[in-house]
Write a protein that holds these residues in place. Sequence first.
Motif, PDB file in Angstrom:
ATOM      1  N   ALA A 242       1.963  -4.998 -21.448  1.00  0.00           N
ATOM      2  CA  ALA A 242       3.378  -4.823 -21.098  1.00  0.00           C
ATOM      3  C   ALA A 242       3.676  -5.415 -19.729  1.00  0.00           C
ATOM      4  O   ALA A 242       4.733  -6.015 -19.513  1.00  0.00           O
ATOM      5  N   ARG A 243       2.739  -5.282 -18.798  1.00  0.00           N
ATOM      6  CA  ARG A 243       2.931  -5.860 -17.467  1.00  0.00           C
ATOM      7  C   ARG A 243       2.983  -7.387 -17.528  1.00  0.00           C
ATOM      8  O   ARG A 243       3.719  -8.025 -16.775  1.00  0.00           O
ATOM      9  N   ASP A 244       2.196  -7.972 -18.426  1.00  0.00           N
ATOM     10  CA  ASP A 244       2.217  -9.429 -18.586  1.00  0.00           C
ATOM     11  C   ASP A 244       3.599  -9.901 -19.054  1.00  0.00           C
ATOM     12  O   ASP A 244       4.135 -10.885 -18.550  1.00  0.00           O
ATOM     13  N   PHE A 245       4.154  -9.188 -20.025  1.00  0.00           N
ATOM     14  CA  PHE A 245       5.494  -9.532 -20.489  1.00  0.00           C
ATOM     15  C   PHE A 245       6.527  -9.313 -19.385  1.00  0.00           C
ATOM     16  O   PHE A 245       7.424 -10.139 -19.172  1.00  0.00           O
ATOM     17  N   ALA A 246       6.401  -8.192 -18.689  1.00  0.00           N
ATOM     18  CA  ALA A 246       7.370  -7.860 -17.647  1.00  0.00           C
ATOM     19  C   ALA A 246       7.381  -8.899 -16.529  1.00  0.00           C
ATOM     20  O   ALA A 246       8.439  -9.217 -15.969  1.00  0.00           O
ATOM     21  N   ASP A 247       6.206  -9.448 -16.205  1.00  0.00           N
ATOM     22  CA  ASP A 247       6.129 -10.451 -15.149  1.00  0.00           C
ATOM     23  C   ASP A 247       6.954 -11.684 -15.506  1.00  0.00           C
ATOM     24  O   ASP A 247       7.610 -12.280 -14.648  1.00  0.00           O
ATOM     25  N   VAL A 284       7.442   0.266 -25.853  1.00  0.00           N
ATOM     26  CA  VAL A 284       7.289  -1.091 -25.325  1.00  0.00           C
ATOM     27  C   VAL A 284       8.473  -1.422 -24.418  1.00  0.00           C
ATOM     28  O   VAL A 284       8.310  -1.933 -23.305  1.00  0.00           O
ATOM     29  N   ARG A 285       9.672  -1.118 -24.883  1.00  0.00           N
ATOM     30  CA  ARG A 285      10.868  -1.393 -24.088  1.00  0.00           C
ATOM     31  C   ARG A 285      10.818  -0.670 -22.734  1.00  0.00           C
ATOM     32  O   ARG A 285      11.102  -1.251 -21.693  1.00  0.00           O
ATOM     33  N   ARG A 286      10.469   0.620 -22.786  1.00  0.00           N
ATOM     34  CA  ARG A 286      10.453   1.395 -21.545  1.00  0.00           C
ATOM     35  C   ARG A 286       9.404   0.862 -20.570  1.00  0.00           C
ATOM     36  O   ARG A 286       9.649   0.797 -19.350  1.00  0.00           O
ATOM     37  N   ALA A 287       8.240   0.463 -21.095  1.00  0.00           N
ATOM     38  CA  ALA A 287       7.193  -0.052 -20.218  1.00  0.00           C
ATOM     39  C   ALA A 287       7.598  -1.378 -19.588  1.00  0.00           C
ATOM     40  O   ALA A 287       7.413  -1.588 -18.382  1.00  0.00           O
ATOM     41  N   VAL A 288       8.160  -2.272 -20.385  1.00  0.00           N
ATOM     42  CA  VAL A 288       8.581  -3.566 -19.849  1.00  0.00           C
ATOM     43  C   VAL A 288       9.710  -3.365 -18.837  1.00  0.00           C
ATOM     44  O   VAL A 288       9.721  -3.973 -17.760  1.00  0.00           O
ATOM     45  N   PHE A 289      10.649  -2.488 -19.157  1.00  0.00           N
ATOM     46  CA  PHE A 289      11.725  -2.181 -18.214  1.00  0.00           C
ATOM     47  C   PHE A 289      11.164  -1.651 -16.895  1.00  0.00           C
ATOM     48  O   PHE A 289      11.562  -2.084 -15.804  1.00  0.00           O
ATOM     49  N   GLY A 290      10.229  -0.723 -16.984  1.00  0.00           N
ATOM     50  CA  GLY A 290       9.681  -0.109 -15.786  1.00  0.00           C
ATOM     51  C   GLY A 290       8.902  -1.064 -14.915  1.00  0.00           C
ATOM     52  O   GLY A 290       8.910  -0.939 -13.679  1.00  0.00           O
ATOM     53  N   HIS A 291       8.240  -2.040 -15.539  1.00  0.00           N
ATOM     54  CA  HIS A 291       7.406  -2.980 -14.783  1.00  0.00           C
ATOM     55  C   HIS A 291       8.162  -4.237 -14.350  1.00  0.00           C
ATOM     56  O   HIS A 291       7.684  -4.969 -13.484  1.00  0.00           O
ATOM     57  N   ALA A 292       9.310  -4.511 -14.937  1.00  0.00           N
ATOM     58  CA  ALA A 292      10.060  -5.737 -14.611  1.00  0.00           C
ATOM     59  C   ALA A 292      10.873  -5.508 -13.339  1.00  0.00           C
ATOM     60  O   ALA A 292      12.098  -5.326 -13.366  1.00  0.00           O
ATOM     61  N   VAL A 293      10.187  -5.512 -12.213  1.00  0.00           N
ATOM     62  CA  VAL A 293      10.784  -5.183 -10.924  1.00  0.00           C
ATOM     63  C   VAL A 293      10.362  -6.229  -9.895  1.00  0.00           C
ATOM     64  O   VAL A 293       9.219  -6.683  -9.880  1.00  0.00           O
ATOM     65  N   ARG A 294      11.302  -6.618  -9.041  1.00  0.00           N
ATOM     66  CA  ARG A 294      10.998  -7.483  -7.898  1.00  0.00           C
ATOM     67  C   ARG A 294      11.351  -6.743  -6.615  1.00  0.00           C
ATOM     68  O   ARG A 294      12.316  -5.965  -6.588  1.00  0.00           O
ATOM     69  N   THR A 295      10.597  -7.009  -5.558  1.00  0.00           N
ATOM     70  CA  THR A 295      10.934  -6.400  -4.283  1.00  0.00           C
ATOM     71  C   THR A 295      12.113  -7.127  -3.649  1.00  0.00           C
ATOM     72  O   THR A 295      12.383  -8.294  -3.953  1.00  0.00           O
TER      73      THR A 295
END
Length: 385
Positions: A242-247, A284-295
């Motif tokens: 999920a982190r790979d997709f979120a990136d 899956v949606r919640r994980a990608v949402f949670g990890h798709a973050v930029r500082t």
Amino acid sequence: MTAEMTTPDVTGREAEDLANAGLSVDGAELREVLEHYYEKGWTDGLPVVPVTESYLQEFLARTPRDPDDVLFEVPHLNRALTVRLAAINAGLAGCLPAYFPVVVAAWDAIAQEPHPRRGIWQSTTGTAPLTVVNGPIREEIGLNSAGNVFGSGFRANATIGRAIRLALINVFGLVPHQLDQATQGTPAKYTACIAEWEEESPWEPLHVEQGLDASDSAVTAFVVRSVVHIEARHTSDPDQLARDFADTVARTGALIHEYTNALLVLTPEHAQVFASAGWSKDDVRRAVFGHAVRTRAELKAVGKDAISHNARWRLPADHPDAMPDTASGTDDPDHVHALGRPSSVQVMVAGANNAGVSAVVEVFGLAPERTPRERPCSVSRIERR
């Protein structure tokens, strides 16, 4: 066509058949017709199939819709697409008449999209229609949902997507360098039509999520910006995946507006990584949402740490039109979500079951502050006569 033009693995009688394939027609007359279509600007740059009135009637006979019914219109262009015009362009694209109900449903789904009527197909971003097909009709007409799903080799996929593009050119006048202002464009501007591999999915298919029955055949329409492949053959950990997709979802180059949207096209292998861990599509949606973050610092480094008052496009905080983004008013203003909400991510399964290679399809969608629609996507049931 001559024998010298055949591919190396075509030999003997097959080569002879290919060499003689055009001898029953007058090649000069055929070329004259094709050149006439080119001169009229009725193509996407590739040869088209001449459409006679009798051939057109074969398409119209496949749908219960009246030929004069309007499927889609763009008010600011003062142009409208009728069933008859859609059929002409489906024929030009090389569709078989049996494909035409899918084309009609695709236009019905496009008409539900909030963006196309406002000129999104003319955008400098280079957007294109993406058609996703579900239900029994996939097998009936030979739509590809497995290997090379975004590539060539399957007539139904290639020509259904192309039928949409040709109508955009021939009916709405979206010609490159003219009304189509794409800066670079995308290969999806030729054709983009895929089917979901429902049989290999551990979850309910896309159209069932949107309220239709599994036995229904349906089309879901998206406005696609790009397709980015994800190479993830290294892990069976769902959170790592999920982190790979979120990136990819949160890459700064994708952050045009305050929020982005994504369609995850998972290969069966990746879908099983999630499902084997007990994850649903919503997980899956919640994980990608949670990890798709930029500082905030990362956004500032690329000049995207604020948004425009007018367009809500990302721009530098010192720009004259800048205003703080939504994240600035939260308890954690230094961490900015690329997605507005988990439902900004849609999930489907397609592609060969042979490697950990999936795709993030960057699509336009509704911003979180917009009133939610009955369905998260634009879907239309396929009707046949």
